[in-house]
Design a protein around this motif. Structure first.
Motif, PDB file in Angstrom:
ATOM      1  N   LEU A  57       3.791   3.073   1.930  1.00 45.13           N
ATOM      2  CA  LEU A  57       2.694   4.122   1.549  1.00 45.13           C
ATOM      3  C   LEU A  57       1.315   4.024   1.726  1.00 45.13           C
ATOM      4  CD1 LEU A  57       4.322   4.298  -2.026  1.00 45.13           C
ATOM      5  CD2 LEU A  57       4.645   5.947  -0.415  1.00 45.13           C
ATOM      6  N   VAL A  58       0.657   5.053   2.474  1.00 46.04           N
ATOM      7  CA  VAL A  58      -0.788   4.771   2.659  1.00 46.04           C
ATOM      8  C   VAL A  58      -1.393   5.225   1.538  1.00 46.04           C
ATOM      9  CG1 VAL A  58      -2.506   5.380   4.427  1.00 46.04           C
ATOM     10  CG2 VAL A  58      -0.196   5.152   5.141  1.00 46.04           C
ATOM     11  N   ASN A  59      -2.260   4.367   1.017  1.00 47.47           N
ATOM     12  CA  ASN A  59      -2.856   4.445  -0.279  1.00 47.47           C
ATOM     13  C   ASN A  59      -4.112   4.907  -0.321  1.00 47.47           C
ATOM     14  OD1 ASN A  59      -3.368   4.141  -3.043  1.00 47.47           O
ATOM     15  ND2 ASN A  59      -4.138   2.023  -2.782  1.00 47.47           N
ATOM     16  N   THR A  60      -4.085   6.443   0.105  1.00 50.25           N
ATOM     17  CA  THR A  60      -5.541   7.105   0.282  1.00 50.25           C
ATOM     18  C   THR A  60      -5.442   8.437   0.054  1.00 50.25           C
ATOM     19  OG1 THR A  60      -7.378   7.308   1.767  1.00 50.25           O
ATOM     20  CG2 THR A  60      -5.188   7.716   2.713  1.00 50.25           C
ATOM     21  N   PRO A  61      -6.154   8.996  -0.918  1.00 50.35           N
ATOM     22  CA  PRO A  61      -6.116  10.585  -0.852  1.00 50.35           C
ATOM     23  C   PRO A  61      -5.766  11.380   0.271  1.00 50.35           C
ATOM     24  CG  PRO A  61      -7.837   9.488  -2.269  1.00 50.35           C
ATOM     25  CD  PRO A  61      -7.355   8.662  -1.177  1.00 50.35           C
ATOM     26  N   GLY A  62      -4.938  12.359   0.153  1.00 47.86           N
ATOM     27  CA  GLY A  62      -4.808  13.421   1.343  1.00 47.86           C
ATOM     28  C   GLY A  62      -3.841  13.045   2.374  1.00 47.86           C
ATOM     29  N   MET A 142      -8.505   2.932  -5.292  1.00 52.82           N
ATOM     30  CA  MET A 142      -9.072   2.248  -3.977  1.00 52.82           C
ATOM     31  C   MET A 142     -10.524   3.211  -3.995  1.00 52.82           C
ATOM     32  SD  MET A 142      -8.955   5.119  -1.578  1.00 52.82           S
ATOM     33  CE  MET A 142      -8.931   4.254   0.070  1.00 52.82           C
ATOM     34  N   TYR A 143     -11.709   2.792  -3.205  1.00 50.60           N
ATOM     35  CA  TYR A 143     -12.812   3.213  -3.382  1.00 50.60           C
ATOM     36  C   TYR A 143     -13.155   4.830  -3.308  1.00 50.60           C
ATOM     37  CZ  TYR A 143     -13.423   4.512   1.654  1.00 50.60           C
ATOM     38  OH  TYR A 143     -13.192   5.026   2.875  1.00 50.60           O
ATOM     39  N   THR A 186      -3.184  -0.225   1.572  1.00 52.25           N
ATOM     40  CA  THR A 186      -4.438   0.461   1.560  1.00 52.25           C
ATOM     41  C   THR A 186      -5.411   0.001   2.766  1.00 52.25           C
ATOM     42  OG1 THR A 186      -4.190  -0.166  -0.983  1.00 52.25           O
ATOM     43  CG2 THR A 186      -6.439   0.289  -0.173  1.00 52.25           C
ATOM     44  N   PRO A 187      -5.837   1.130   3.086  1.00 48.40           N
ATOM     45  CA  PRO A 187      -6.680   1.122   4.402  1.00 48.40           C
ATOM     46  C   PRO A 187      -7.675   0.381   4.339  1.00 48.40           C
ATOM     47  CG  PRO A 187      -5.768   3.262   4.117  1.00 48.40           C
ATOM     48  CD  PRO A 187      -5.662   2.819   2.815  1.00 48.40           C
ATOM     49  N   MET A 188      -8.075  -0.716   5.554  1.00 52.35           N
ATOM     50  CA  MET A 188      -9.211  -1.579   5.382  1.00 52.35           C
ATOM     51  C   MET A 188     -10.353  -0.402   6.118  1.00 52.35           C
ATOM     52  SD  MET A 188      -7.685  -5.062   6.677  1.00 52.35           S
ATOM     53  CE  MET A 188      -9.659  -5.915   6.617  1.00 52.35           C
ATOM     54  N   ILE A 189     -11.382  -0.488   5.436  1.00 52.48           N
ATOM     55  CA  ILE A 189     -12.655   0.385   5.974  1.00 52.48           C
ATOM     56  C   ILE A 189     -12.818  -0.232   7.373  1.00 52.48           C
ATOM     57  CG2 ILE A 189     -15.105   0.869   5.432  1.00 52.48           C
ATOM     58  CD1 ILE A 189     -14.230   0.515   2.694  1.00 52.48           C
ATOM     59  N   GLY A 190     -13.114   0.625   8.148  1.00 55.00           N
ATOM     60  CA  GLY A 190     -13.605   0.506   9.516  1.00 55.00           C
ATOM     61  C   GLY A 190     -12.466  -0.314  10.409  1.00 55.00           C
ATOM     62  N   GLU A 200      -5.328  -3.682   3.638  1.00 53.89           N
ATOM     63  CA  GLU A 200      -6.014  -4.938   3.146  1.00 53.89           C
ATOM     64  C   GLU A 200      -5.105  -5.949   2.500  1.00 53.89           C
ATOM     65  OE1 GLU A 200      -8.530  -3.115  -0.110  1.00 53.89           O
ATOM     66  OE2 GLU A 200      -6.662  -3.239  -1.516  1.00 53.89           O
ATOM     67  N   GLY A 201      -5.634  -7.087   1.958  1.00 52.03           N
ATOM     68  CA  GLY A 201      -4.949  -8.225   1.427  1.00 52.03           C
ATOM     69  C   GLY A 201      -3.776  -8.536   2.367  1.00 52.03           C
ATOM     70  N   ASN A 202      -4.221  -8.538   3.726  1.00 52.53           N
ATOM     71  CA  ASN A 202      -3.177  -9.050   4.638  1.00 52.53           C
ATOM     72  C   ASN A 202      -1.668  -8.754   4.455  1.00 52.53           C
ATOM     73  OD1 ASN A 202      -4.993 -10.985   6.009  1.00 52.53           O
ATOM     74  ND2 ASN A 202      -4.963 -12.184   4.473  1.00 52.53           N
ATOM     75  N   ARG A 203      -1.492  -7.437   4.166  1.00 48.69           N
ATOM     76  CA  ARG A 203      -0.397  -6.732   3.968  1.00 48.69           C
ATOM     77  C   ARG A 203       0.344  -6.087   5.117  1.00 48.69           C
ATOM     78  NH1 ARG A 203      -0.252  -4.162  -2.347  1.00 48.69           N
ATOM     79  NH2 ARG A 203      -1.339  -5.986  -3.401  1.00 48.69           N
ATOM     80  N   GLY A 204      -0.147  -6.340   6.469  1.00 51.70           N
ATOM     81  CA  GLY A 204       0.215  -5.982   7.721  1.00 51.70           C
ATOM     82  C   GLY A 204      -0.542  -4.698   8.053  1.00 51.70           C
TER      83      GLY A 204
END
Length: 248
Positions: A57-62, A142-143, A186-190, A200-204
């Motif tokens: 699951l990609v944890n970001t809106p939209g 997330m942010y 949860t996507p890492m910024i950048g 993020e969090g070294n989750r692959g």
């Protein structure tokens, strides 16, 4: 201890005494069915998952992969009418597949209303369920979730995997149960590219699925079925014909 928990319904599903459990330990995705010592005239063919059975699951809106849809099809192969009742339960888990909070109650995000289908001999039907990001958003803020008045959680405060347990019971007492688990990314910024996302969090990483093998389903081929069952995550044999392979 995880914080910012969403208000949870105190109602919870009760474990069937006659159900033998086969858990799914993969944090990306997995599903397994069970049989019990009760014969059944209803044939369950497994759960279809959309947009994909695999991945996270990609944890970001939209984002098109921030939720999932499930379909459990079944057919009455017997000579008498059968009732099938389905229920879907959504729970949060850690990396070891334990309940996220340590308890089922506080780790349960949603439980569907029981859905019953009456099947005449030879009849088929299906149970459908959708999980969108609003179901788990408060427990994985997330942010970008400031728009929902939520405070961003640290990566360690976000649950590791979301599990949907599908339970179906026939009128004769047969129980079919299966799990579908999706890891949370949860996507890492950048660190996001066109083809993938670093979690993020070294989750692959999450990578865009290769849809090439299903590209023909978008072609203007008059010989192919226009059924809504095409490309829904389940490979249906009656739709799986030359030039029109159904994906699943």
């Amino acid at each position: 201890t995880p914080t910012n928990r969403a208000p949870l319904d105190p109602a919870r599903p009760r474990r069937r005494a006659d159900a033998r459990r086969l858990g799914a330990s993969s944090a990306s995705s997995a599903s397994t069915g069970i049989n019990v010592n009760v014969s059944s005239a209803v044939n369950f063919t497994g759960v279809g998952v959309s947009p994909t059975a695999h991945g996270m699951l990609v944890n970001t809106p939209g984002h098109p992969h921030n939720g999932l849809k499930l379909k459990l099809p079944f057919t009455n192969t017997g000579n008498t009418t059968e009732n099938v009742t389905c229920r879907f339960t959504v729970t949060m888990h850690d990396y070891a597949d334990h309940f996220w909070t340590g308890y089922r109650d506080n780790s349960t995000l949603a439980t569907s209303v029981a859905e019953t289908h009456e099947l005449a001999p030879g009849g088929s039907s299906e149970c459908l369920y959708a999980v969108d990001r609003s179901v788990y958003r408060a427990n994985a803020a997330m942010y970008l979730d400031g728009m929902y008045n939520l405070t961003e959680l640290d990566s360690a405060e976000k649950f590791y995997a979301l599990k949907v347990t599908v339970t179906a019971r026939t009128g004769s007492g047969y129980v079919y149960e299966t799990d579908v688990s999706k890891g949370l990314c949860t996507p890492m910024i950048g660190y996001t590219t066109r083809s993938g996302v670093y979690c993020e969090g070294n989750r692959g990483t999450w990578q865009e699925p290769d849809w090439e093998e299903l590209g023909h389903l978008d072609d203007d081929n008059t010989n192919c079925s226009t059924s809504s069952r095409v490309g829904d995550g389940t490979c249906d044999s009656d739709l799986n014909i030359y030039g029109c392979w159904d994906g699943g």
